[in-house]
Design an enzyme around this catalytic site. Sequence first.
Site, short mmCIF file in Angstrom:
data_model
loop_
_atom_site.label_atom_id
_atom_site.label_comp_id
_atom_site.label_asym_id
_atom_site.label_seq_id
_atom_site.Cartn_x
_atom_site.Cartn_y
_atom_site.Cartn_z
N LYS A 164 0.85 -1.18 0.00
CA LYS A 164 0.00 0.00 0.00
C LYS A 164 0.89 1.25 0.00
CE LYS A 164 -0.69 0.64 4.99
NZ LYS A 164 -0.36 2.05 5.15
N LYS A 198 -3.02 -11.74 9.78
CA LYS A 198 -3.07 -12.12 11.19
C LYS A 198 -3.87 -13.41 11.38
CE LYS A 198 -2.69 -7.40 13.03
NZ LYS A 198 -1.64 -7.63 14.03
N HIS A 256 -7.11 -0.91 5.51
CA HIS A 256 -7.18 -1.97 6.51
C HIS A 256 -8.60 -2.25 6.99
CE1 HIS A 256 -2.89 -2.04 6.56
NE2 HIS A 256 -2.74 -0.94 7.25
#
Length: 491
Positions: A164, A198, A256
């Site tokens: 990004k 994650k 995000h």
Amino acid sequence: MATDDRHDVTRSVAPTGRLPDDHVIVICGATGDLARRKLLPGLFHLARAGQLPTRYRIVGSAPAADSLGDEEFREQARQAVDRFGRAAPEGPQWQAFEEALSFGAADPGDPAPLLAAVREAERAVGGSPRRLFHLAVPPVAFGSVVRMLGATGLSEGARVIVEKPFGTDLASARALNDTLHAVFDESRVFRIDHFLGKESVDNILALRFANGLFEPVWNREHISHVQIDVPESIDIQGRAGFFEGTGTFRDMIVTHLFQLLGFVAMEPPSALDARSLREEKDKVFRSLRPLDPAHVVRGQYEGYRNEPGVAPASDTETFAALRVEIDNWRWAGVPFYLRSGKALAEGRHMVTLTFRQPPLRMFPAVAHDSAAARSDTLAIDFDDPGRITARFLAKEPGPDMRLGTGEMVFDYAGSFAQDHALEAYEHLILEAMLGDQALFTSAEGINRLWEVSEPLLKDPPPVEPYTPGSWGPESIQRLVRPHHWYLPDGR
């Protein structure tokens, strides 16, 4: 005598059995901060965990002005792993990893050193190894690097990891995708968002789709509202040059938090494969209503304008909170509240679903205390390694019918061994080598997010000041009424 715990880490072979094909991995921007903090330590941990290919080479690259020799690059990698890695750079495993490193400088007008380094790496691997390029370069250099890879033929059959920002508005996102697609087709593009790497994000999918307890109530009939809350306690840390042109909305919300919203709100996919997951996530994005600036709070922490490099009258937001609505059958009428910002009270990563009150309240009003407003929640803390907390009302001991808040907690760290756990970047680099795009963002998804953001970008509300160490401007309470923010009181 004190010891370095990392020296006791032993090699663990991941239980999945999925090993990538033989690879030559090229890090463009190998002398930068991302490579030092994340990429080189992450690749070494993958090697120790038995997750890199049987045969591989890693080629670092940077402009000729930052060129390194092979030995200099290996020393840089050793220092990076020693400072930021989870295992010390020593022993046979480090020696094997170090020997796989080489360097080849590349300028747009002179890519010859990189070409030679890649060819030598491929000869060392043998056969027909895959190529993976990780573009850890500033946005200003992105186009020239992609065009150079196309002009030299290095892009043929290769995959590319893109960092990004994926543009700053709809026009720039489309231009960025056009640049990419002129060289790489979409199936070979991996737009990386470390939040999606994650373990706890995968756990959202497992929680929803592997348990009959949750999926039947994961909808507007049972859920009152959803919060996705990523406060950060750090300030901009001297990155005014980047932050002044970006701000929290572009840096955190689009990149995000919207991606997390896609996973939380998606319909059950037909299979847990990349195509099915991306299709369902993109359907959520297509169902998003355009953002209403009246439902957005932009904040700026006091003292931001005194940061070196910040304009004295800067209107850049260091905080953003907004109400998002999804026009589909599952979520119509359910507000999603998103919040992120710098210099806040804590650094947390939370998704909180609040359930509707029972239709018939049989308990007397006196039975409810102030905590009742924050009960009936399922809170997913997706900071590694993560936990899930269910909060509910229960009777307090005593003769009166007085209710208090109880909770049940699933702690990921306390429930599973962490031997095979990968950090977010490690997980995503592995998925890119395997060619699995499930946790990466599509061009269609990115374009749609910028499209729904256009009303806010064209007419942003003024920034409101907030005190560093607080939870943001006071007006965020009005944004969520009649509800409440789960943080800080929910913990």
